[in-house]
Design an enzyme around this catalytic site. Sequence first.
Site, PDB file in Angstrom:
ATOM      1  N   LYS A 266     -33.200 -88.182  19.790  1.00 37.92           N
ATOM      2  CA  LYS A 266     -34.516 -88.525  20.351  1.00 37.92           C
ATOM      3  C   LYS A 266     -35.567 -87.640  19.684  1.00 37.92           C
ATOM      4  CE  LYS A 266     -37.321 -87.883  24.582  1.00 37.92           C
ATOM      5  NZ  LYS A 266     -37.337 -87.645  26.038  1.00 37.92           N
ATOM      6  N   ASP A 271     -44.639 -85.530  24.243  1.00 41.33           N
ATOM      7  CA  ASP A 271     -44.491 -86.441  25.383  1.00 41.33           C
ATOM      8  C   ASP A 271     -45.550 -86.140  26.434  1.00 41.33           C
ATOM      9  OD1 ASP A 271     -43.641 -88.154  27.338  1.00 41.33           O
ATOM     10  OD2 ASP A 271     -41.760 -87.101  27.787  1.00 41.33           O
ATOM     11  N   LYS A 278     -48.073 -86.988  32.579  1.00 43.57           N
ATOM     12  CA  LYS A 278     -47.447 -85.803  33.162  1.00 43.57           C
ATOM     13  C   LYS A 278     -48.519 -84.872  33.726  1.00 43.57           C
ATOM     14  CE  LYS A 278     -43.305 -85.353  30.248  1.00 43.57           C
ATOM     15  NZ  LYS A 278     -42.320 -85.504  31.341  1.00 43.57           N
ATOM     16  N   ASP A 289     -39.897 -82.093  22.762  1.00 43.97           N
ATOM     17  CA  ASP A 289     -39.224 -83.339  23.136  1.00 43.97           C
ATOM     18  C   ASP A 289     -38.653 -84.074  21.914  1.00 43.97           C
ATOM     19  OD1 ASP A 289     -38.365 -84.780  25.311  1.00 43.97           O
ATOM     20  OD2 ASP A 289     -40.083 -86.144  25.324  1.00 43.97           O
ATOM     21  N   ARG A 352     -35.239 -92.884  26.540  1.00 46.30           N
ATOM     22  CA  ARG A 352     -34.182 -93.910  26.575  1.00 46.30           C
ATOM     23  C   ARG A 352     -34.620 -95.170  25.832  1.00 46.30           C
ATOM     24  NH1 ARG A 352     -34.278 -93.644  33.021  1.00 46.30           N
ATOM     25  NH2 ARG A 352     -34.901 -91.539  32.444  1.00 46.30           N
TER      26      ARG A 352
HETATM   27  N1  BES Z   1     -39.014 -85.456  27.982  1.00 48.85           N
HETATM   28  C1  BES Z   1     -38.824 -85.680  29.369  1.00 48.85           C
HETATM   29  C2  BES Z   1     -37.658 -84.883  29.951  1.00 48.85           C
HETATM   30  C3  BES Z   1     -37.793 -83.383  29.910  1.00 48.85           C
HETATM   31  C4  BES Z   1     -38.230 -82.682  31.007  1.00 48.85           C
HETATM   32  C5  BES Z   1     -37.416 -82.675  28.791  1.00 48.85           C
HETATM   33  C6  BES Z   1     -38.332 -81.314  30.975  1.00 48.85           C
HETATM   34  C7  BES Z   1     -37.515 -81.298  28.751  1.00 48.85           C
HETATM   35  C8  BES Z   1     -37.957 -80.610  29.846  1.00 48.85           C
HETATM   36  C9  BES Z   1     -38.555 -87.165  29.629  1.00 48.85           C
HETATM   37  O1  BES Z   1     -39.137 -88.041  28.745  1.00 48.85           O
HETATM   38  C10 BES Z   1     -39.103 -87.469  30.983  1.00 48.85           C
HETATM   39  O2  BES Z   1     -40.275 -87.357  31.145  1.00 48.85           O
HETATM   40  N2  BES Z   1     -38.230 -87.848  31.903  1.00 48.85           N
HETATM   41  C11 BES Z   1     -38.624 -88.139  33.240  1.00 48.85           C
HETATM   42  C12 BES Z   1     -37.887 -89.375  33.670  1.00 48.85           C
HETATM   43  C13 BES Z   1     -38.391 -89.957  34.948  1.00 48.85           C
HETATM   44  C14 BES Z   1     -39.760 -90.537  34.752  1.00 48.85           C
HETATM   45  C15 BES Z   1     -37.425 -91.031  35.402  1.00 48.85           C
HETATM   46  C16 BES Z   1     -38.237 -86.942  34.106  1.00 48.85           C
HETATM   47  O3  BES Z   1     -37.210 -86.306  33.844  1.00 48.85           O
HETATM   48  O4  BES Z   1     -39.001 -86.616  35.000  1.00 48.85           O
HETATM   49 ZN    ZN Z   2     -39.495 -87.264  26.816  1.00 45.61          ZN
HETATM   50 ZN    ZN Z   3     -41.140 -88.551  29.269  1.00 43.69          ZN
END
Ligand code: BES
Ligand code: ZN
Ligand code: ZN
Length: 502
Positions: A266, A271, A278, A289, A352
Amino acid sequence: MDIQFNNLRQEKDHAGVVFCDQNCRLIGFAKKLDQLSKKHISQIIKGDQSFQSRNSKHYDYTIIHQPENLKLTKLYIFKLKKYKEYSVRDFQILGGHIQSIIKFYKEEKIIIYPDGITSSKVSFMSSVGELVLGIKLSSYEFNKYHTKKDSKNKNRKKIKIHSAQYSRILKNSEKIDAISDGVKLTRDLVTEPPNFMTPPKIAENAKSLESLGVEVKILGEKEMKKLGMGSLLGVGQGSIHESQLVVMKWNGSRNKKKKPIAFVGKGVSFDTGGVSLKPSNGMEEMKYDMGGSAVVIGLMKALAGRKAKVNAVGVVGLVENHIGSNAQRPSDVVKSYSGQTIEVLNTDAEGRLVLADALWYTQEQYKPEAIIDLATLTGAIIVALGDEYAGLFSNNDKLSKQLTEAGEIEDEKLWRLPLNDRYDKMLNSPIADMQNITNGRGPGSITAAQFLQRFVNKVPWAHLDIAGTTWTKKPMPTSPKGATAFGVKLLNRLVSKYYEGK
Ligand code: BES
Ligand code: ZN
Ligand code: ZN
């Protein structure tokens, strides 16, 4: 950092690093130095109460200044407890520890005498190699964007390893250099700020592996559109930086037709969350990321650099998840390269979506023997495992076991979590084949893995969720604060142990 290798001897103006066992008995060349100094060294350490009373595994050391009759200006004596039982990782940590002590005392000319520190678990050649690797990995610095000279803290240290077997060690060091160069590249890519390390820039870095004999192919948005990669492209459509899919191929096996092992990463260069934005607090962390893609690129560099006898293919999906007038909306439906449709309910669950197309493409184009993806995929994996273990999900017990074992050896630990049809059902959507998040609170890391599995076609597959292990806020034995490159050593070990030369 440059390390030189030479035969057993002293040199003037240098400090020496030697070893003794838990009973303060000198090992290897230290014994010779002790004779030359008429037992001056052994007498001092015998009387050094603080050195004798400490009891950690390999963290005790004492310093002798101006040892009698020696050319060396100083001696650092490290007391190694039970070194005959040292593992690969113990030697890496010892290297890291020596490096940090030398740095603390600002030594610039050092000779390490490793002869005699042999373990029953690791060959002498490997133990010196792992020690050297530990020195190199722990001395990582990134100071490209500091403009003042003194804060640049130039690494002028010269470390020499003197051994009776130095020519064999020298030969083995090429392999070690390849691994440390791979780790360094991964750390550099992750540490670079996201206004510089955009998807095209990451692709350019992957392209530079061509000089090592890696075949590199870059697909831009036009090509991906033609192929129908609507899932990956949807994520990048709010960014001014062009999305990329990069394939790196290393054909090192004697059997050129052998099915490759595939690594998929990935690569979200930043992000923001997209329209499902966020919170600003901590958002800066999302520059890492793209950690999964950086591991794949660094790993391919390590494999090619050491001319691994393996056919391997690395694929990275590179996008920036940004807001903008063309950014995708929560509730958009996209069509993936596999043909399956996805309702994007949350634009922050974008990793994903990127991997869906990258995974399908990898299987379709390269028919791999096994496929391993790495992604900073979910915050939930940090809740479950913190920064000690990465999450492992797999449809194959053998591959899981191999990965877990390689992780134990390299101290890049994995913890397997379940996959199950009942979790999979939670992804069904009323309007498309699936939705990219589940409704309500749920096991976020598992359902993310279930989503990926919908894009895996029976081939042995493992997914590593490295969200918690890609970046460290505290220094570790062989990784300073910041980007760890977690995964490079682990997968290099997996390849060398199970996939090479067969
Ligand atoms: N890049 C993030 C996940 C992440 C979080 C990586 C903290 C490193 C540190 C991912 O793209 C994300 O935002 N995931 C969400 C998914 C949710 C919206 C279902 C998450 O983990 O909150
Ligand atoms: Zn991400
Ligand atoms: Zn994300």
